[in-house]
Design an enzyme around this catalytic site. Structure first.
Site, mmCIF file in Angstrom:
data_model
loop_
_atom_site.group_PDB
_atom_site.id
_atom_site.type_symbol
_atom_site.label_atom_id
_atom_site.label_comp_id
_atom_site.label_asym_id
_atom_site.label_seq_id
_atom_site.Cartn_x
_atom_site.Cartn_y
_atom_site.Cartn_z
ATOM 1 N N GLU A 128 38.608 35.237 51.581
ATOM 2 C CA GLU A 128 39.773 34.884 50.791
ATOM 3 C C GLU A 128 40.990 34.756 51.681
ATOM 4 O OE1 GLU A 128 37.497 34.354 48.072
ATOM 5 O OE2 GLU A 128 39.570 34.280 47.354
ATOM 6 N N LYS A 136 29.491 53.248 39.883
ATOM 7 C CA LYS A 136 29.485 51.776 39.829
ATOM 8 C C LYS A 136 29.899 51.230 38.468
ATOM 9 C CE LYS A 136 26.297 51.875 43.616
ATOM 10 N NZ LYS A 136 25.024 51.559 44.249
ATOM 11 N N ASP A 148 29.113 50.898 50.298
ATOM 12 C CA ASP A 148 28.382 50.300 49.178
ATOM 13 C C ASP A 148 29.328 49.398 48.371
ATOM 14 O OD1 ASP A 148 27.004 49.692 46.838
ATOM 15 O OD2 ASP A 148 26.017 51.649 46.766
ATOM 16 N N HIS A 191 49.496 31.021 48.492
ATOM 17 C CA HIS A 191 48.185 30.480 48.119
ATOM 18 C C HIS A 191 48.047 29.054 48.581
ATOM 19 C CE1 HIS A 191 47.352 33.423 44.609
ATOM 20 N NE2 HIS A 191 47.297 33.976 45.788
#
Lengths: 410, 410, 410, 410
Positions: B106, B235, B310, B403
């Site tokens: 990104e 999670k 993770d 952006h």
């Protein structure tokens, strides 16, 4: 070249040149050389060895991706990729036998998802559906009173076509669908919803929203406070994403044969129903969790990394509901993901390994214009495989033993 | 070898051998060869080219990681890595000038975080603190009545040392700290909290919890329904993680100079306070978001991928609260992350590039036993840098323009 | 009569007649006599004295309200009623100087709300606005697959006018505005939104929804599971009520003079801003509370009971956001209540004292058709008064001392 | 007297005397006379008739309750009271056959709850349990840094006995059990948990907390921002109340006979299970509701008003989980209420009708010291009756038809 890298690195350290200005060291330095110098500087400063990182970087074309995908590069990192499949899909878009690539370092995840793929394929496959498809951005404006807030809402409602034109001027891929105003005191959150073609679309939507925000500022008393007001809601877990949807709202469902349950998954249908009720439905609510599933995030994260999606969007893309039914010994198993944010262009999808891996899902045999939906359906099917397998493992009490063997946490 | 790979692949296709059984094709096949055959099979079946994926795989030692980190490997995927820093930290454990590696595709994320690093370093650095440190697993048991549930709770309270022993028998790194029972009808969620040494600890905690669950089943009427009952909560975004903490509860704070605000970040202190109130505090609540920040997930995801953490735990690790104050024109800026789950051993931390990148945080100059905390503090400091930079960009209305230049969504 | 009551009571006890069948004791018994016998039975069985309860019952006309408002009556209960006001309102509907009646037993609540009324009136009054006005009911249907769920959604979209007709056949006061389908697996929640005229409307909406549900069952494969599927969401705290609104979405705002702050409320503007940020905005989120206020429930509950509203709807009617700003030493203070459910007909509004008390809000000087909105605006203004007063008391640290004097908890 | 009331009222209006200062009109005015004058003033100003309100007020002793329960009284309001029962209870404290009084104006509520009472009694009764019993208050302090926050937490941990003493000095009924610190940036929420004897306890806890807050301010750098920091969490729906409990955490459970299901409730066990799963468990989560039930609030509100409890606490007292199981055609039905806040002294419990009605629950045959628990168990049993009846009505599709007959919304 090594020598030169070293001497440039030393020179940068001596002159205390910031890492993002290394390109100024000498005329004509290409980005890959700069990245090596940067890595060398860090090796010296932090007394570490970055040889693997640099080697991975040497395969990348930083001239092409700096600014677009990365800044201040020092190299690359790699993850092993395993595949689950074949997964047999009968979707509204996706169709046939496909594979899901998973980039992960968590043992047992691929094996478990693959077990789910076998079980569903042996049971006739997975049906997938797109429920909704819109990407959102919600700038927050401040006004002086609720009266002014209501006036802003009226202006937006009455000038929707003008707003659509403004948005359209910034992109040919995205189309503004609606603009909804949410009011609290002197705050107005204007939630803009777009179709975004083959892209996940956050960038195009943000740029279009900036233009819309300018239009609003020019025509009303409202002042933009932040181009994102957190009612979008991007990269945050939020109920608005479940209720109203974001990106692809997608589901996958399968009817698992009794024989498959017994022989492959080692459970009965009612065992799985019970685990889903007590763990996913009750436990989630009691924990203050905003949806009901066991580990969508595992499959979402691994497939997002493998296929160049935005890993930070795992947060809301993994919101979702597992709903199961016992059907006379067969197991109806469904997953519903209200805010799965994926695209086949933009972001990391242009990098070679990511693009190659995306091919495993069969997305390129889909006609252009429907590929992002295809990808969403395949990922949802993969989520079903992973969720089915884990719930069955829990029901048959295999979780910790598979961890011991394979070393994975759920 | 290519020829052989081809012929093996064809053979496997003809005999319809499942991908996870390719090792049976012929005696003595090593895992790397198998992964190439697997990739070749997929190239044939899906009509794709996986050359970059295979090349990345050829640098990996699959014999070592299959089963531990991955199954059904077909190769690897790589991401570019940029660095933010130096970040000056005065922590309870972490200390000095460090760097944060970010693996992302990104655009603008690294540049933005780096801007935050410059601003904080120019203002005297970032103070970090560990608030709590416990990893949890909460198996759910069923009983026949609430009376039995209360009996189970009593048994657990009265036999805590026995339970600790049982847990201790499975691991020398983790220590059970507490076992709290949460009751709803015939369901008892036994939330087990552990210290986990240098590991994130989900695996060791799961294995220890299995042993504890067996002990409970042997000594009470309770029956284990699922080794994870979703009150862990792993999670998944959940309030219990904010309220009670999970993994590292960590904070970072800095006092930004007025001059830095004006010249580097192009804002005033009160502008940032206003964005935080209207966007992070109000917008988040109105959206049904369970904490208050702009984009912790971006920094968490990119640093987790870079350093072998993770990636699915980005979900709850990115929960957290940005709290800021105007202090006479200076900006007090803090981030609090109640459930940041990291470790320096286990998972992907043993892979070479990940381990190398972890070195950039200075973690190896920390004494053993405190490194996981060090890593948590550095990541929290990086989150502060990224959050500060984005809030300032929004306040000064630079988001969409950055952006457009760099192509990144927040 | 006492004697007769006694003997009937004994007779009922001897014959073990259930309390709801006492009317069968003897021909021609009126409901008030039955209620006395019922009370007498309970006095005997439980060895208690219900004289005050019976006396209050003797003023009621049970023949008129049994079945409509109550069953199995034994008498009545009364609460003291205090008034806050005058409250000066400049509303979209409500206007002028009004009073808010509060039925409560919590000391300090009326005094505190009254203090807020004085402070706002001295500062020029309160501006109120209606943001939205729709009552909802969301039956849940089950189908056999997501494909069938999408077919149901299509049918609803294509037959909206038919659905509106069906709803219209059941009521002349309510009008169906929209029917939105929310899908999870084999579940479809059809959220029906209605205008409801002068009534709160839950009854008319439920009856209309039943007719709509029948229509859906007749024309599709869907089967009704429950006429309320909890996505309404009635009498439960839920984010959907904040995001989409339910009943009246209403706001009230005032600009408090610096002099009033100092002399009446004993605080500065910035003190109140700080309490709102740290307590209402941060504390609420950290506690997992779904909106941001201090004690809307106090004013909502007391005014609902005084004016015949449904006290169980206090739950979602008290959801809302307090948003304040320091404006150069003046205090901008706003409350926004997204789901305030009130009406001026139906429920307890036909009881004499309740109807009389409603008159204090000036609602009867409003033209018919707008009275429910008027009432909503007055209650919102009262909520502002109570919230302002409490936040100021907390800011000036008077809470516990006012408790000690007046005995009220917030 | 009427004449005098009139003339005093006119005099007050002429002199523009505020309503809360009417006692100053003339020496020796008693509170009941003042309340009549106040009512008369309002009748004149608002052109309304308050005769029923005044008559109800004339039965009250305002001299006794002004300041303690009410201020600015104008009279009273009454609600009809119905009873559900007998309810057969086998509780940890409550025992035997009891009745639940319900003050409501919602038709069908009492009848429906009564039906549940019949069904459970016919099935052998309801078992109730107290899971936890603690009332909380969480003042919020501000400090200058997280370091200072940690120092405050340490001080609290090390001086817990000192803190307990300080709390004990303010009350002989409440005892501080624990003091937990929650930290976000420069905010520390000190959550104080107390036993509160026979009272709901919010008042005593608030006063004790004020003393503790003073002690903390005297001994640390922390500054009290608000005596309630919303992590209590009082009169707001919040996950912390479910997870950690507040007031009484209580459950009720029953096993409903197949015959009763069929003949009284007109459903099968599996029908009810399905409604619970699709409506309470799934629909609630999808709506962003923080617990899982159909209408606890109805029974909580009606019993709270009947028995002098704090009606604003209906908000969190109605949080809770309905958990049901099919047991071979019998229906296991349980309700768990983690934060039911009730007492038998204080608040409105000293008013005559409220005290009389409390007697119907059998609470006065319980030994002193355990009565608040008894009351909690009876209310929980009543909640079970109401919830069972509604779920069965929905399952057998009777909801709207009972509304049509009896006019009640759920």
């Amino acid at each position: 070249m090594v020598d030169e890298t070293d001497s440039y690195a030393k020179k940068a350290i001596q002159s205390d040149l910031p890492l993002h200005k290394l390109v100024k060291l000498i005329d004509g330095l290409d980005e890959n050389s700069v990245s090596k110098i940067r890595a060398r500087i860090l090796e010296m400063r932090m007394n570490v060895d970055l040889s693997s990182v640099k080697e991975l970087g040497s395969k990348m074309n930083f001239a092409k991706i700096v600014g677009k995908n990365i800044e201040n590069p020092v190299g690359g990192v790699s993850l092993p990729v395993g595949v689950a499949g074949p997964i047999l899909i009968h979707g509204s878009v996706a169709d046939g036998s496909v594979y899901l690539p998973l980039a992960t370092t968590e043992g047992a995840l691929v094996a478990s998802t693959n077990r789910g793929a076998s079980a569903t394929t042996a049971s006739g496959g997975i049906t997938t559906s797109i429920i909704k498809d819109e990407m959102t951005r919600a700038p927050v404006f401040k006004v002086s009173s609720v009266g002014k807030a209501l006036a802003l809402r009226r202006w937006v409602a009455e000038n929707l076509s003008l707003i659509k034109e403004a948005a359209a001027a910034t992109t040919k891929h995205g189309q503004l669908q609606s603009a909804d105003c949410y009011i609290v005191g002197t705050n107005v959150f204007v939630r803009l919803s777009f179709t975004t073609g083959e892209a996940m679309g956050m960038n195009m939507v943000t740029i279009a929203s900036e233009r819309v925000a300018q239009l609003i500022e020019e025509n009303t008393d409202a002042k933009l406070v932040a181009l994102s007001g957190n009612m979008c809601s991007d990269k945050k877990a939020a109920y608005i994403n479940s209720i109203l949807g974001r990106g692809k709202s997608v589901s996958a469902e399968a009817l698992i044969d009794s024989k498959v349950l017994k022989e492959v998954l080692k459970v009965s249908s009612s065992d799985v129903v019970e685990v889903n009720i007590r763990k996913n439905m009750l436990g989630s609510s009691f924990a203050g969790s905003l949806s009901q599933n066991a580990h969508y995030a595992n499959i979402i994260a691994a497939s997002f990394i493998a296929m160049g999606q935005d890993a930070a969007q795992v947060v809301e893309s993994s919101q979702g509901y597992t709903f199961v039914e016992d059907r006379n010994g067969k197991l109806y198993f469904s997953v519903t993901l209200p805010s799965l944010e994926v695209g086949v262009v933009g972001g990391g999808t242009s990098l070679a390994p990511q693009r190659e891996l995306m091919g495993l899902t069969g997305v390129y045999r889909c006609q252009e214009g429907k590929r992002a939906k295809w990808l969403a359906e395949v990922i949802a099917a993969g989520v079903l495989c992973g969720e089915l397998s884990l719930l069955c493992a829990l029901a048959s009490n295999q979780l910790a033993s598979s961890h011991k063997k394979l070393g994975r946490a759920q």
